[in-house]
Design a protein around this motif. Structure first.
Motif, PDB file in Angstrom:
ATOM      1  N   GLU A 241       0.735  -1.100   0.107  1.00 27.21           N
ATOM      2  CA  GLU A 241      -0.153   0.135   0.122  1.00 27.21           C
ATOM      3  C   GLU A 241       0.818   1.260  -0.070  1.00 27.21           C
ATOM      4  O   GLU A 241       1.714   1.462   1.096  1.00 27.21           O
ATOM      5  N   MET A 242       0.665   2.131  -0.932  1.00 22.70           N
ATOM      6  CA  MET A 242       1.461   3.126  -1.082  1.00 22.70           C
ATOM      7  C   MET A 242       0.790   4.175  -1.993  1.00 22.70           C
ATOM      8  O   MET A 242      -0.213   4.035  -2.821  1.00 22.70           O
ATOM      9  N   GLY A 243       0.402   5.496  -1.224  1.00 21.71           N
ATOM     10  CA  GLY A 243      -0.399   6.542  -1.677  1.00 21.71           C
ATOM     11  C   GLY A 243      -1.867   6.250  -1.678  1.00 21.71           C
ATOM     12  O   GLY A 243      -2.580   6.740  -2.806  1.00 21.71           O
ATOM     13  N   GLY A 244      -2.273   5.279  -1.064  1.00 18.04           N
ATOM     14  CA  GLY A 244      -3.520   5.260  -0.893  1.00 18.04           C
ATOM     15  C   GLY A 244      -4.017   4.133  -1.737  1.00 18.04           C
ATOM     16  O   GLY A 244      -5.274   3.666  -1.925  1.00 18.04           O
ATOM     17  N   ARG A 245      -3.215   3.069  -2.574  1.00 17.41           N
ATOM     18  CA  ARG A 245      -3.517   2.324  -3.282  1.00 17.41           C
ATOM     19  C   ARG A 245      -2.883   0.914  -2.984  1.00 17.41           C
ATOM     20  O   ARG A 245      -1.523   1.290  -2.698  1.00 17.41           O
ATOM     21  N   SER A 246      -3.230  -0.172  -3.172  1.00 17.10           N
ATOM     22  CA  SER A 246      -2.448  -1.349  -3.302  1.00 17.10           C
ATOM     23  C   SER A 246      -1.976  -2.084  -4.430  1.00 17.10           C
ATOM     24  O   SER A 246      -3.044  -2.210  -5.454  1.00 17.10           O
ATOM     25  N   LYS A 247      -0.812  -2.384  -4.618  1.00 17.80           N
ATOM     26  CA  LYS A 247      -0.347  -3.050  -5.838  1.00 17.80           C
ATOM     27  C   LYS A 247       0.517  -4.260  -5.540  1.00 17.80           C
ATOM     28  O   LYS A 247       1.223  -3.962  -4.477  1.00 17.80           O
ATOM     29  N   ALA A 248       0.488  -5.273  -6.450  1.00 15.49           N
ATOM     30  CA  ALA A 248       1.089  -6.285  -5.764  1.00 15.49           C
ATOM     31  C   ALA A 248       2.693  -6.118  -6.249  1.00 15.49           C
ATOM     32  O   ALA A 248       2.837  -5.713  -7.126  1.00 15.49           O
ATOM     33  N   VAL A 249       3.635  -6.550  -5.428  1.00 16.84           N
ATOM     34  CA  VAL A 249       5.099  -6.566  -5.916  1.00 16.84           C
ATOM     35  C   VAL A 249       5.726  -7.969  -5.507  1.00 16.84           C
ATOM     36  O   VAL A 249       4.963  -8.570  -4.668  1.00 16.84           O
ATOM     37  N   VAL A 250       6.797  -8.086  -6.017  1.00 14.51           N
ATOM     38  CA  VAL A 250       7.525  -9.385  -5.728  1.00 14.51           C
ATOM     39  C   VAL A 250       8.633  -9.019  -5.008  1.00 14.51           C
ATOM     40  O   VAL A 250       9.558  -8.083  -5.359  1.00 14.51           O
ATOM     41  N   VAL A 251       9.157  -9.679  -4.087  1.00 14.47           N
ATOM     42  CA  VAL A 251      10.401  -9.605  -3.193  1.00 14.47           C
ATOM     43  C   VAL A 251      11.202 -10.791  -3.337  1.00 14.47           C
ATOM     44  O   VAL A 251      10.698 -11.999  -3.227  1.00 14.47           O
ATOM     45  N   ASP A 252      12.327 -10.548  -4.012  1.00 19.70           N
ATOM     46  CA  ASP A 252      13.397 -11.771  -4.228  1.00 19.70           C
ATOM     47  C   ASP A 252      14.159 -11.829  -2.831  1.00 19.70           C
ATOM     48  O   ASP A 252      15.207 -11.011  -2.489  1.00 19.70           O
ATOM     49  N   LEU A 253      13.984 -12.690  -1.941  1.00 13.63           N
ATOM     50  CA  LEU A 253      14.537 -13.068  -0.882  1.00 13.63           C
ATOM     51  C   LEU A 253      16.223 -13.603  -0.956  1.00 13.63           C
ATOM     52  O   LEU A 253      16.829 -13.642  -0.010  1.00 13.63           O
ATOM     53  N   GLY A 254      16.239 -13.880  -2.201  1.00 14.08           N
ATOM     54  CA  GLY A 254      17.786 -14.445  -2.464  1.00 14.08           C
ATOM     55  C   GLY A 254      18.584 -13.357  -2.974  1.00 14.08           C
ATOM     56  O   GLY A 254      19.755 -13.473  -3.192  1.00 14.08           O
ATOM     57  N   ARG A 255      18.130 -12.099  -2.980  1.00 18.02           N
ATOM     58  CA  ARG A 255      18.924 -11.023  -3.639  1.00 18.02           C
ATOM     59  C   ARG A 255      18.650  -9.870  -2.465  1.00 18.02           C
ATOM     60  O   ARG A 255      18.574  -8.551  -3.161  1.00 18.02           O
TER      61      ARG A 255
END
Length: 437
Positions: free
Chosen positions: A178-192
């Motif tokens: 959630e940023m700026g009042g909107r939710s967008k899906a992101v991917v987090v690379d736990l290996g990097r």
């Protein structure tokens, strides 16, 4: 086996609440907080034997209630206990008549606005992760299975919710930021080191969230208000595909909350054939829905009595296994065979056999229209299903990373994770390129 055990945040995910239990990705163990008088006690279920059985694991002092539990693939159960601005983690395991406990450490949350919860069980079942959501950022913690104890793996700007694993290595994690009042899906690379990239962006002003992901087929179950501003809709797409995101009308049930909780695994390169289990909550109670992207209907089935609502797992053969607990059967698994894929007759098969309901024991509510298909309106067209809304723009900046190996990393996952392919967001595509029946 693809399972889901997410605790939605009120007002942010539109879900139906905490799942009744958590199940390992391989389906061998489950864990829940079972009622014991006026308190809740960790309970482990063993599911890979001839019959399921439960073992209670009381541990800790009387002033240390457990907030969450999660099973690991070796049979131990992770417990989280909040205590004065900290969250302590321990592993419980049966030791004859008693319970063994291995303390793992604690995560400090000095800010009273920070919320910490466990992420869904990771692939492999050897590690467990937690999400600490603060006022301005979100931290991903490795809380079990690490070589150096509890470890913060990533910090993502903004408040994150959800959590879905995109690969079989437990490296690529999808979060709803959630940023700026909107939710967008992101991917987090736990290996990097927690490197973040956009995953789902349908429209600038829409809330786009990932609910479930199946690594075998690439199927994504999403929730977005892009097709109907102000109203969340269930939709589906495929990682790395050029096809548009689609929002079937059959998933819109009047006066009901529909939440997907499991996806059939093993359907390589055929996401449209994956069976998806839905928890449907309405005025009559909760029941089971089964839907496939290739079909324009939802099959409705009554939930077994005592179903641990929102929990279950698929087998690759098309059986949906639903854990339940009643006074007569405190640890049971009901098996639902999907119409069209069952090796025997379709319907609900309860194991072990349950005795007739006792006096005063409520039976499971039936689906409002009975079991069977609930067809959509609209006829198919030559270019694609007419009962689906397609949104052809869903993009990110990860196209160049498709099947590109990474350089060796000394971070999470070790050298073996260096060749893991990076997922690609759904891309823009012409409306004519659709999956038909």
């Amino acid at each position: 086996m693809t399972v889901c055990a997410i605790e939605p945040e009120a007002g942010h995910e539109g879900g139906a609440g905490r799942a009744g239990c958590a199940i390992t990705a391989d389906g061998c163990y489950a864990a829940r907080l079972a009622p014991a008088g006026d308190s809740l006690v960790p309970e482990r279920w063993t599911l890979d034997g001839p019959e399921p059985y439960a073992v209670r694991l009381p541990g800790g002092g009387p002033g240390e209630p457990c907030a969450e539990v999660q099973p690991l693939s070796d049979g131990r159960v992770l417990v989280r206990r909040p205590a004065g601005g900290r969250h302590t983690f321990s592993l419980l395991y049966p030791t004859g008549p008693g319970t063994g406990e291995l303390p793992l450490g604690a995560v400090a949350c000095p800010d009273e606005d920070t919320r910490l919860r466990l992420l869904p069980p990771a692939p492999g079942g050897e590690r467990a992760y937690a999400l600490a959501v603060g006022p301005r950022s979100t931290a991903v913690w490795l809380v079990a299975g690490g070589a150096f104890g509890l470890q913060q793996l990533a910090e993502v700007p903004g408040r994150c919710s959800g959590g879905a694993w995109l690969d079989r290595e437990g490296r690529m994690l999808a979060l709803d930021r959630e940023m700026g009042g909107r939710s967008k899906a992101v991917v987090v690379d736990l290996g990097r080191g927690g490197e973040m990239s956009p995953l789902l962006q349908i429209a600038d002003g829409s809330d786009d969230r990932v609910l479930l992901a199946d690594p075998d087929s690439g199927l994504l179950l999403i929730r977005s208000d892009a097709p109907s501003p102000g109203q969340d809709r269930l939709g589906w797409g495929v990682l790395g595909s050029t096809l548009p995101v689609r929002f079937p009308r059959c998933l819109r049930l009047a006066d009901c909350t529909v939440t997907p909780f499991a996806v059939q695994p093993g359907q390589l390169l055929t996401p449209e054939r994956c069976a998806v289990a839905l928890r449907v909550d309405g005025a009559l109670g909760s029941w089971i829905g089964v839907w496939r992207p290739a079909e324009r209907r939802v099959d409705h089935f009554p939930a077994p009595a005592g179903w641990l609502a929102g929990s279950g797992l698929w087998t690759a053969e098309g059986e949906l296994r639903l854990p339940y607990s009643t006074g007569a059967v405190p640890c049971g698994v009901a098996v639902l065979r999907v119409p069209g894929q069952e090796r025997r007759r379709a319907g609900l098969d309860v194991r072990p056999p349950a005795r007739p309901a006792r006096s005063g024991e409520r039976a499971a509510p039936a689906a409002p229209s009975g079991s069977g298909p609930a067809s959509d309106d609209g006829a198919p067209s030559p270019t694609g299903p007419a009962d689906e809304e397609q949104l052809p723009y869903c993009s990110g900046d990860m196209t160049d990373f498709l099947l590109t190996p990474h350089a060796a990393s000394t971070g999470h996952g070790g050298s073996g994770a260096s060749s893991a392919p990076r997922p690609v967001p759904l891309q823009q595509a012409p409306l004519g390129r659709l999956v038909t029946k």
